[in-house]
Write a protein that holds these residues in place. Sequence first.
Motif, PDB file in Angstrom:
ATOM      1  N   UNK A 186      46.390 110.833  75.824  1.00 54.31           N
ATOM      2  CA  UNK A 186      45.334 111.412  76.662  1.00 54.31           C
ATOM      3  C   UNK A 186      45.857 111.663  78.085  1.00 54.31           C
ATOM      4  N   UNK A 187      46.563 110.674  78.616  1.00 51.24           N
ATOM      5  CA  UNK A 187      47.122 110.837  79.966  1.00 51.24           C
ATOM      6  C   UNK A 187      48.117 111.996  79.999  1.00 51.24           C
ATOM      7  N   UNK A 188      48.959 112.099  78.960  1.00 54.20           N
ATOM      8  CA  UNK A 188      49.949 113.182  78.905  1.00 54.20           C
ATOM      9  C   UNK A 188      49.266 114.538  78.823  1.00 54.20           C
ATOM     10  N   UNK A 189      48.151 114.605  78.075  1.00 54.25           N
ATOM     11  CA  UNK A 189      47.424 115.869  77.943  1.00 54.25           C
ATOM     12  C   UNK A 189      46.882 116.344  79.290  1.00 54.25           C
ATOM     13  N   UNK A 190      46.186 115.449  79.996  1.00 53.41           N
ATOM     14  CA  UNK A 190      45.624 115.836  81.291  1.00 53.41           C
ATOM     15  C   UNK A 190      46.725 116.054  82.333  1.00 53.41           C
ATOM     16  N   UNK A 191      47.815 115.288  82.209  1.00 49.16           N
ATOM     17  CA  UNK A 191      48.938 115.487  83.130  1.00 49.16           C
ATOM     18  C   UNK A 191      49.595 116.848  82.909  1.00 49.16           C
ATOM     19  N   UNK A 192      49.658 117.278  81.644  1.00 47.91           N
ATOM     20  CA  UNK A 192      50.255 118.588  81.360  1.00 47.91           C
ATOM     21  C   UNK A 192      49.426 119.724  81.946  1.00 47.91           C
ATOM     22  N   UNK A 193      48.094 119.586  81.888  1.00 47.30           N
ATOM     23  CA  UNK A 193      47.220 120.603  82.480  1.00 47.30           C
ATOM     24  C   UNK A 193      47.396 120.639  84.001  1.00 47.30           C
ATOM     25  N   UNK A 194      47.489 119.441  84.595  1.00 52.22           N
ATOM     26  CA  UNK A 194      47.725 119.396  86.041  1.00 52.22           C
ATOM     27  C   UNK A 194      49.080 119.950  86.411  1.00 52.22           C
ATOM     28  N   UNK A 195      50.091 119.645  85.575  1.00 52.72           N
ATOM     29  CA  UNK A 195      51.436 120.161  85.816  1.00 52.72           C
ATOM     30  C   UNK A 195      51.457 121.685  85.730  1.00 52.72           C
ATOM     31  N   UNK A 196      50.713 122.238  84.761  1.00 52.13           N
ATOM     32  CA  UNK A 196      50.617 123.693  84.604  1.00 52.13           C
ATOM     33  C   UNK A 196      50.088 124.336  85.876  1.00 52.13           C
TER      34      UNK A 196
END
Length: 291
Positions: A30-40
Motif C-alpha cells: 500500500x505504501x509503495x502504491x501511494x509512493x509511486x503515485x507521488x513519485x509520478x
Amino acid sequence: MEKIIEKLEVWKEVFIKNIPNIAIAIVVLFIAYFASRGMNSIVNKTIGKKIRQKSVRDLVSRFASALTILVGLYLAMTVLKFDDTLKAIISAAGVSGIVIGLALQGTLSNTISGVVLSFRQNLNIGDWVETNGYSGEVMDINLNYFVIKEADNNMVIIPNKTILETPFKNYSLTTKMRISIECGVEYGADLEKVEALIKEVINSNFDQKKLGKNVEFYFTEFGDSSINFLCRFWIESENALERLKGKSNAIIKIKQAFDKENISIPFPMRTLEILPNQRLDIHQTEAKKVS
C-alpha cells in the motif's frame, strides 16, 4: 481425501503463523502504491521545465513510478521470505528482457534517442533546423519520431535514431544570419561606383551598425559578359525563411538602384546565323521527304 485435508491443515498453520508477515507485506505494498503515485507527480513537475514533450515526460514519470512499485514488491516478498521465488522471477525476467530487447531493438533505439533529444539544450520545439536533407520548424519530438514542418507546410517524420546520429543545423540558436548575393555588371561600368552604391543600398535597408557588422563586397572574376561580384551582409533572423525574404528584398533594392543609375546587368546572348545555301539544302531535304 485424507492427504488433501492434511495438506490444507499444513497450509492453514503456515498461514496463521505468517499472518504478521502478510500484514506487513500488505502495508508495504500500500505504501509503495501511494509512493509511486507521488513519485509520478513529483518527477513530472521536476522535469516539466526541461522537457516540453508530454510523451517523454510521461515515460520518465511512469518509469520512476514503476521502479517504486518494484522496490515495494521486493520488500514485501522479502518479508514473506519468498527469496527463492524472487530469484527465479528475476532470472526469468532477465532472460525475457534479453529476448524482448533483441526483438524490439529498433523501437527501443528510437525511444531512447527520443529521450536523449528531449534533454538536449540546443534543440527545442519551435526551432528551425536543417537535417537529413530537410529544413523546417520542429513541431514535435515524440518517443519514436521527430516531426519537422517545412516552409511549404509539408510534415516530415524522421526516426529519432536518424536525428541523433546525423549532424543538424539549428538556425534558431542565433539571431543573426549572413546573406550572400552574387551578380555581375557590364564591363563599361564604374566599378568603384558599383561597390559604393551596393554598400549604400544594403546599409540603408539592413542596419549593419546595429548588428555590429560591416558589408563585405568583392569583385570575383571577369566573366564571359560581365564582371562578377560577391556581396555579403547580415540580417536579424532565426530561420531560413526569413533569410530567403531578406535576400529577395536585397535583390529588389539592388536592381532598383542599378536601374536608377543606368547600370546594366548583362546576360549572355546567342546569335544563330543560317546561310542562304544552308536554307536551300534544308528546303530540298524537306521536299524529298514530302515526295
